[in-house]
Every structure is written in structure tokens, then in C-alpha cells.
Design a protein around this motif. Structure first.
Motif, mmCIF file in Angstrom:
data_model
loop_
_atom_site.group_PDB
_atom_site.id
_atom_site.type_symbol
_atom_site.label_atom_id
_atom_site.label_comp_id
_atom_site.label_asym_id
_atom_site.label_seq_id
_atom_site.Cartn_x
_atom_site.Cartn_y
_atom_site.Cartn_z
ATOM 1 N N LEU A 43 -89.454 75.310 -7.536
ATOM 2 C CA LEU A 43 -89.064 74.044 -6.929
ATOM 3 C C LEU A 43 -87.800 74.271 -6.124
ATOM 4 O O LEU A 43 -86.772 74.678 -6.672
ATOM 5 N N ARG A 44 -87.911 74.050 -4.823
ATOM 6 C CA ARG A 44 -86.754 74.179 -3.940
ATOM 7 C C ARG A 44 -86.294 72.776 -3.551
ATOM 8 O O ARG A 44 -86.988 72.055 -2.823
ATOM 9 N N LEU A 45 -85.137 72.374 -4.076
ATOM 10 C CA LEU A 45 -84.619 71.041 -3.821
ATOM 11 C C LEU A 45 -84.025 70.954 -2.419
ATOM 12 O O LEU A 45 -83.637 71.963 -1.823
ATOM 13 N N LYS A 46 -83.925 69.756 -1.929
ATOM 14 C CA LYS A 46 -83.316 69.557 -0.610
ATOM 15 C C LYS A 46 -81.835 69.920 -0.619
ATOM 16 O O LYS A 46 -81.242 70.136 0.441
ATOM 17 N N THR A 47 -81.236 69.993 -1.812
ATOM 18 C CA THR A 47 -79.835 70.384 -1.926
ATOM 19 C C THR A 47 -79.648 71.887 -1.710
ATOM 20 O O THR A 47 -78.511 72.358 -1.611
ATOM 21 N N GLY A 48 -80.760 72.654 -1.694
ATOM 22 C CA GLY A 48 -80.665 74.097 -1.503
ATOM 23 C C GLY A 48 -80.775 74.893 -2.786
ATOM 24 O O GLY A 48 -80.679 76.123 -2.758
ATOM 25 N N THR A 49 -80.968 74.226 -3.911
ATOM 26 C CA THR A 49 -81.109 74.918 -5.193
ATOM 27 C C THR A 49 -82.578 75.212 -5.459
ATOM 28 O O THR A 49 -83.447 74.386 -5.180
ATOM 29 N N GLN A 50 -82.853 76.393 -6.007
ATOM 30 C CA GLN A 50 -84.220 76.777 -6.342
ATOM 31 C C GLN A 50 -84.337 77.044 -7.839
ATOM 32 O O GLN A 50 -83.467 77.683 -8.433
ATOM 33 N N PHE A 51 -85.404 76.567 -8.436
ATOM 34 C CA PHE A 51 -85.723 76.827 -9.835
ATOM 35 C C PHE A 51 -87.078 77.529 -9.885
ATOM 36 O O PHE A 51 -87.979 77.198 -9.120
ATOM 37 N N ALA A 52 -87.217 78.481 -10.805
ATOM 38 C CA ALA A 52 -88.476 79.213 -10.931
ATOM 39 C C ALA A 52 -88.856 79.316 -12.402
ATOM 40 O O ALA A 52 -88.016 79.652 -13.251
ATOM 41 N N THR A 53 -90.113 79.015 -12.719
ATOM 42 C CA THR A 53 -90.590 79.074 -14.094
ATOM 43 C C THR A 53 -92.001 79.653 -14.137
ATOM 44 O O THR A 53 -92.647 79.845 -13.101
ATOM 45 N N HIS A 54 -92.460 79.903 -15.344
ATOM 46 C CA HIS A 54 -93.807 80.424 -15.577
ATOM 47 C C HIS A 54 -94.424 79.654 -16.733
ATOM 48 O O HIS A 54 -93.731 79.154 -17.613
ATOM 49 N N GLY A 55 -95.749 79.577 -16.742
ATOM 50 C CA GLY A 55 -96.454 78.926 -17.833
ATOM 51 C C GLY A 55 -97.756 79.649 -18.138
ATOM 52 O O GLY A 55 -98.304 80.349 -17.289
ATOM 53 N N TYR A 56 -98.268 79.477 -19.342
ATOM 54 C CA TYR A 56 -99.508 80.114 -19.771
ATOM 55 C C TYR A 56 -100.220 79.151 -20.709
ATOM 56 O O TYR A 56 -99.638 78.188 -21.229
ATOM 57 N N GLY A 57 -101.492 79.399 -20.962
ATOM 58 C CA GLY A 57 -102.222 78.550 -21.891
ATOM 59 C C GLY A 57 -103.684 78.922 -21.966
ATOM 60 O O GLY A 57 -104.179 79.759 -21.199
ATOM 61 N N ALA A 58 -104.386 78.296 -22.874
ATOM 62 C CA ALA A 58 -105.816 78.551 -23.022
ATOM 63 C C ALA A 58 -106.605 78.008 -21.841
ATOM 64 O O ALA A 58 -107.710 78.471 -21.558
ATOM 65 N N PRO A 477 -83.580 89.540 -15.463
ATOM 66 C CA PRO A 477 -83.010 88.886 -14.286
ATOM 67 C C PRO A 477 -83.987 87.889 -13.676
ATOM 68 O O PRO A 477 -85.126 87.751 -14.143
ATOM 69 N N GLU A 478 -83.548 87.209 -12.636
ATOM 70 C CA GLU A 478 -84.400 86.283 -11.897
ATOM 71 C C GLU A 478 -85.640 86.996 -11.374
ATOM 72 O O GLU A 478 -85.655 88.203 -11.140
ATOM 73 N N ARG A 479 -86.705 86.227 -11.198
ATOM 74 C CA ARG A 479 -87.963 86.753 -10.664
ATOM 75 C C ARG A 479 -87.719 87.547 -9.370
ATOM 76 O O ARG A 479 -87.071 87.065 -8.453
ATOM 77 N N HIS A 480 -88.217 88.780 -9.309
ATOM 78 C CA HIS A 480 -88.169 89.707 -8.167
ATOM 79 C C HIS A 480 -86.776 90.293 -7.908
ATOM 80 O O HIS A 480 -86.623 91.111 -6.988
ATOM 81 N N ALA A 481 -85.756 89.926 -8.689
ATOM 82 C CA ALA A 481 -84.399 90.391 -8.403
ATOM 83 C C ALA A 481 -84.277 91.910 -8.533
ATOM 84 O O ALA A 481 -83.614 92.566 -7.716
ATOM 85 N N ALA A 482 -84.905 92.487 -9.560
ATOM 86 C CA ALA A 482 -84.795 93.939 -9.751
ATOM 87 C C ALA A 482 -85.398 94.690 -8.573
ATOM 88 O O ALA A 482 -84.860 95.717 -8.125
ATOM 89 N N GLN A 483 -86.506 94.193 -8.045
ATOM 90 C CA GLN A 483 -87.128 94.852 -6.896
ATOM 91 C C GLN A 483 -86.267 94.714 -5.645
ATOM 92 O O GLN A 483 -86.193 95.652 -4.834
ATOM 93 N N LEU A 484 -85.596 93.593 -5.494
ATOM 94 C CA LEU A 484 -84.688 93.442 -4.348
ATOM 95 C C LEU A 484 -83.516 94.404 -4.470
ATOM 96 O O LEU A 484 -83.060 94.970 -3.470
#
Length: 496
Positions: A43-58, A477-484
Motif C-alpha cells: 500500500l503506497r499512501l498519498k503521503t509517500g509512505t509504503q507498507f508491504a505485507t504477505h499472507g497465506y492460507g488454505a 530486512p524489507e522485501r527485496h532490500a538484500a538484493q538491492l
């Protein structure tokens, strides 16, 4: 209402509650071969902040609700804390003004071994509520915050973490979620990963439901040996985790480090969650920390252009970032060699049917009430920060239970319960009396020290040695940060 209808209702409630911004969600499980639904959300807010999450389930709906629930925890915690008033002062000063019961003593909150805290140190505090009485209680802000950007004080006693967060369509759902996470982390922190005790659950002749049987059969058909292990039965609950061996992974070494964790009143419900989370962990680790070229096979067009510019390597915990970058350069055989002995070992077996269970329970209200009762019967205090949006269209909380512990092997936070466990098994990580070289005194109340037989210490140097190259099992770390990081010129890479 069917379970699917309930999940759809929750999914749409979360979507509607988020502030204006760009929500992106897609399936990430095609990166792995297990086939358990998993999604990545941002979720990228109009304020410029980004949040990233993951989910799983049956099901896909269960995975989406998991990802959006985590998103709600992050988004609403961040918003609430930025607006929440602060109080500055020392513990002694605030107790004089408000009374002892209205100020949480940091010595009860699982400090870092050797912490420089003293009762006259100025700290920054926020207000939470005592669950059973509704009493307002001041607590250092770092116990409610989930990352350093939410802090106003300059000298936090600990690194903020997400442990104890919960979200739901009702207060009871959010509360149960937060409490179970606390119990899960407290139950397994000194039992698994670098300190794995090798207590394997024997499922032979266990009367398992079709959901769990189907999951086990799926893993077996793929040649994956899942290893369910017992962490704890404290408070009459079950805390379990699932790791596994997969001889067929070649281009996804990260998936070899997957682990599913769960604590629950019902042993089979705990096992089901851990088995599903093991699959979700395989997917998330391969996608979030593996090569961008691998992730590129499954992401929507333009995803990297939208997501990567928001990643700030300077905001990452350096040790977590560099530890994951080290892992990212390992081959599958190297990763197997790293985790086989410490993580996958077996020392003894416990019949699954010997574990305590409350059996199937009703709604979230009943589950939350029973969890609260178990903790209060054990003499534990339950504090809650309500971080929900103003209209309470969804609920988001941070639960703090002084006495439950977390992050002993990563941040060296440890208290009375953790030290008592280590002393009971005669672990060289802990001892009584003067701290030897490499160890630091554990910060406790005088009453806790008396119960333990005097001052105690935690050997932080030995903890560092035991964790070694396994640090990424604890903090990521944050998603993809190690690869960057690896694509920076100093690593011989580049984004060109």
C-alpha cells in the motif's frame, strides 16, 4: 454465514478502511511448488509512505485476509502513534505524579541484558489501558511502536518490533490475534532456530482432521519432509513450529530456511497454522529475499518500478540486511549445510496426542476470554493499545504482557521467565552471581531476582556465537532490500 463469506467480508472491510493510496496485491505462491495460496500486498499512501505485507492460507481468500490484516496493523499503528500525545520523564518522576500502578516499570518489560536503564533516566511514554480494569497506564513508546520511524524519543531502551499486534473485524478478534502471537514468540524463543531442542511431534495414530491430513499428504507427494516440533505447553496452550527438508530445491535456497509457527488453545488448530505458514514462509522468503530475476517471473507488469523506489537501505537494521545479503549468495547445498544440524535435528519424540488441548472453541469472543483467563490466572498483566481507525470499521491493537519474552537471541532481551528456563536446563547461556567475561547482567526487579536466587546473567557473547550465520532466521530486512544491496557497485553489481 459460510467461512468464505466471512473472509470476503473481512477482506472488503480492510480494503475500505485504508486511507487513500494505491493498494496492490497479487499471488506469489507460483514462485514455489507447494501450491498453498500466498499473496504479496503493498500500500503506497498519498503521503509517500509504503507498507508491504504477505499472507497465506488454505484458500486465496484466507491468504488475502492475512495480508490485509497485517497491512491494517502496520497502517493504523503508524497513523495512531504519529498522532498520539507523549509524556517525557523518568520512571521515578512519573510514579510520584501518577502512582505506581499507572506507570509500567521497564524492569518488568524484558530489557536487553546489560541495559543502561535506571529509574531516573528520562524516557518518552505513551498511554495504554489495563485490559481488565480500563486503567490508563504509561509505558515507554518503544513497546507500542513497531519501527524506529514511529518514535519521538532519541534514546529508546529497545528496538521496536511488531510482536503483539493484532487486527480483526472485532476487538476480540484483534485481541486474540495479538495474545497468541505473544505466546507463540514467548514459547519458542529459546527453543528453536539456533537453540533448537529437537523435540519432534510424533503424529502416528493421531486423530487428525482432513485439513491437516491433506496438507501432510501434499508435502509427502512432493518429496518434502515436514518436521513438526514442540516448543512449549506453557499456560496449558500448545506452541509448535514446522521446518522441513526438501531435496529438490535448486534455484530457491531461501525456501530451505522456511519455518511455520503457531500457538493455540487447540493443538490441531496450532498444527494446521504451522503447516500452512511453513508453505507461506517458503514462498515469502524466496520472493522477498531471492533474486529479482526469480521474482520477475510472477510479479505484475511494472511492479519493480512501483515498489523498489520506496526501499531505503539506510532505514534497515544493518546486521539483518547484511546477514540476508550473505544468505542471498549461498547455493542450495551451502544453505542445507548451514541449517541441517542446528535447525532440523531430532533429539526426542513426543506423541501429538499427549499435548494439551481445549478442543474446538466457538467465536473469537470465547477464544479471547479463555486466553485472557489463562494469562490472568498465571498472574500476568495485560495492557492494550487501541490503534484502530476512528470509526472502528476494523480493529487494530498492540498487546503488551509484561513477563512474556521475545528476541533473546537477536537483541539479547531476556527476563525472569527466559532465565529460569535456561537455568532449569543448565544452559551455559545463563547463570547466577557475578557475570563472567562475555556475559551481561539481566535487568530485573528485586522481587524477580529474589525468586531466581539472586542476580543472574546472560552470556551475550555465546549467544552471538550460537546465532552466527543464522541471524536471518531471526530478523529480516524489507522485501527485496538484500538484493538491492547486492546490486550496489561495492558488491560488483548495478541496476543498469
Amino acid at each position: 454465514m459460510s467461512k468464505k463469506q466471512s473472509l470476503v467480508e473481512a477482506r472488503e472491510a480492510y480494503r475500505s478502511a485504508f486511507p487513500p493510496g494505491e493498494l496492490e496485491m497479487f499471488r506469489e505462491d507460483p514462485i514455489d511448488r507447494v501450491g498453498v495460496p500466498a499473496v504479496a500486498a503493498s500500500l503506497r499512501l498519498k503521503t509517500g509512505t509504503q507498507f508491504a505485507t504477505h499472507g497465506y492460507g488454505a484458500t486465496l481468500e484466507e491468504a488475502e485476509v492475512g495480508a490485509l490484516g497485517e497491512m491494517a496493523e502496520a497502517v493504523f499503528t503508524d497513523a495512531a502513534l504519529r498522532a498520539h500525545p507523549r509524556v517525557t520523564g523518568s520512571y521515578n518522576e512519573l510514579v510520584r505524579h501518577h502512582g505506581e500502578s499507572a506507570v509500567m516499570n521497564p524492569l518488568r518489560l524484558c530489557l536487553t541484558a546489560g541495559s543502561h536503564y535506571d529509574a531516573d533516566m528520562p524516557l518518552t511514554w505513551v498511554t495504554v489501558k489495563r485490559l481488565l480494569t480500563g486503567e490508563r497506564v504509561l509505558i515507554p513508546e518503544e513497546w507500542v511502536a513497531t519501527w524506529s520511524g514511529e518514535l519521538r524519543g532519541r534514546s529508546p531502551l529497545i528496538t521496536p518490533i511488531t510482536n503483539g499486534q493484532g487486527a480483526g473485524l472485532t476487538q476480540e478478534q484483534a485481541l486474540a490475534h495479538g495474545i497468541l502471537e505473544l505466546l507463540q514468540r514467548d514459547g519458542n524463543g529459546l527453543q528453536f532456530r539456533a537453540l533448537d531442542q529437537g523435540v519432534v511431534l510424533d503424529l502416528t495414530n493421531a486423530p487428525l482432521g482432513h485439513d491437516v491430513r491433506d496438507l501432510l499428504a501434499r508435502y509427502q507427494s512432493l518429496g518434502i519432509e515436514v518436521i513438526p516440533k514442540l516448543a512449549s505447553t506453557d499456560f496449558g496452550l500448545v506452541s509448535v513450529y514446522v521446518v522441513g527438508r526438501d531435496p529438490y530445491l535448486h534455484d530457491q535456497p531461501m525456501a530451505l530456511t522456511a519455518c511455520g509457527e503457531a500457538a493455540d488453545l487447540d493443538r490441531e488448530r496450532a498444527l494446521r497454522k504451522a503447516l500452512l505458514e511453513y508453505a507461506g514462509s517458503r514462498t515469502r522468503k524466496a520472493f522477498a529475499n531471492g533474486p529479482l530475476e526469480l521474482a520477475a517471473r510472477i510479479v505484475p507488469p511494472g511492479y519493480f518500478d512501483r515498489f523498489l523506489p520506496y526501499i531505503k537501505l539506510e532505514d534497515e537494521e544493518p546486521r539483518a540486511l547484511h546477514a540476508m545479503a550473505f544468505w542471498a549468495r549461498l547455493s542450495a547445498p551451502q544453505m542445507r549445510a548451514l541449517i541441517e544440524k542446528p535447525v532440523l535435528n531430532e533429539k526426542r519424540r513426543v506423541p501429538f496426542t499427549d499435548l494439551p488441548t481445549s478442543g474446538p472453541l466457538g467465536d473469537a469472543k470465547e477464544r479471547a476470554a479463555l486466553l485472557v483467563d489463562k494469562l490472568t490466572q498465571a498472574g500476568l498483566d495485560i495492557l492494550v493499545a487501541d490503534l484502530s481507525p476512528a470509526d472502528h470499521s476494523v480493529h487494530s491493537v498492540k498487546v503488551i504482557v509484561p513477563g512474556l519474552e521475545v528476541e533473546s537471541m537477536s537483541y539479547h532481551r531476556i527476563g525472569e521467565r527466559g532465565i529460569a528456563k535456561l537455568l532449569a536446563r543448565e544452559d551455559p547461556l545463563a547463570g547466577r552471581g557475578k557475570a563472567p567475561e562475555g556475559a551481561r547482567p539481566v535487568r530485573l526487579t528485586p522481587e524477580a531476582e529474589e525468586r531466581l536466587g539472586g542476580p543472574v546473567w546472560f552470556n551475550t557473547r555465546l549467544a552471538e556465537q550460537l546465532v552466527g550465520r543464522l541471524y536471518s532466521l531471526y530478523r529480516e530486512p524489507e522485501r527485496h532490500a538484500a538484493q538491492l544491496l547486492l546490486r550496489q557497485p561495492r558488491f560488483g553489481g548495478g541496476l543498469g
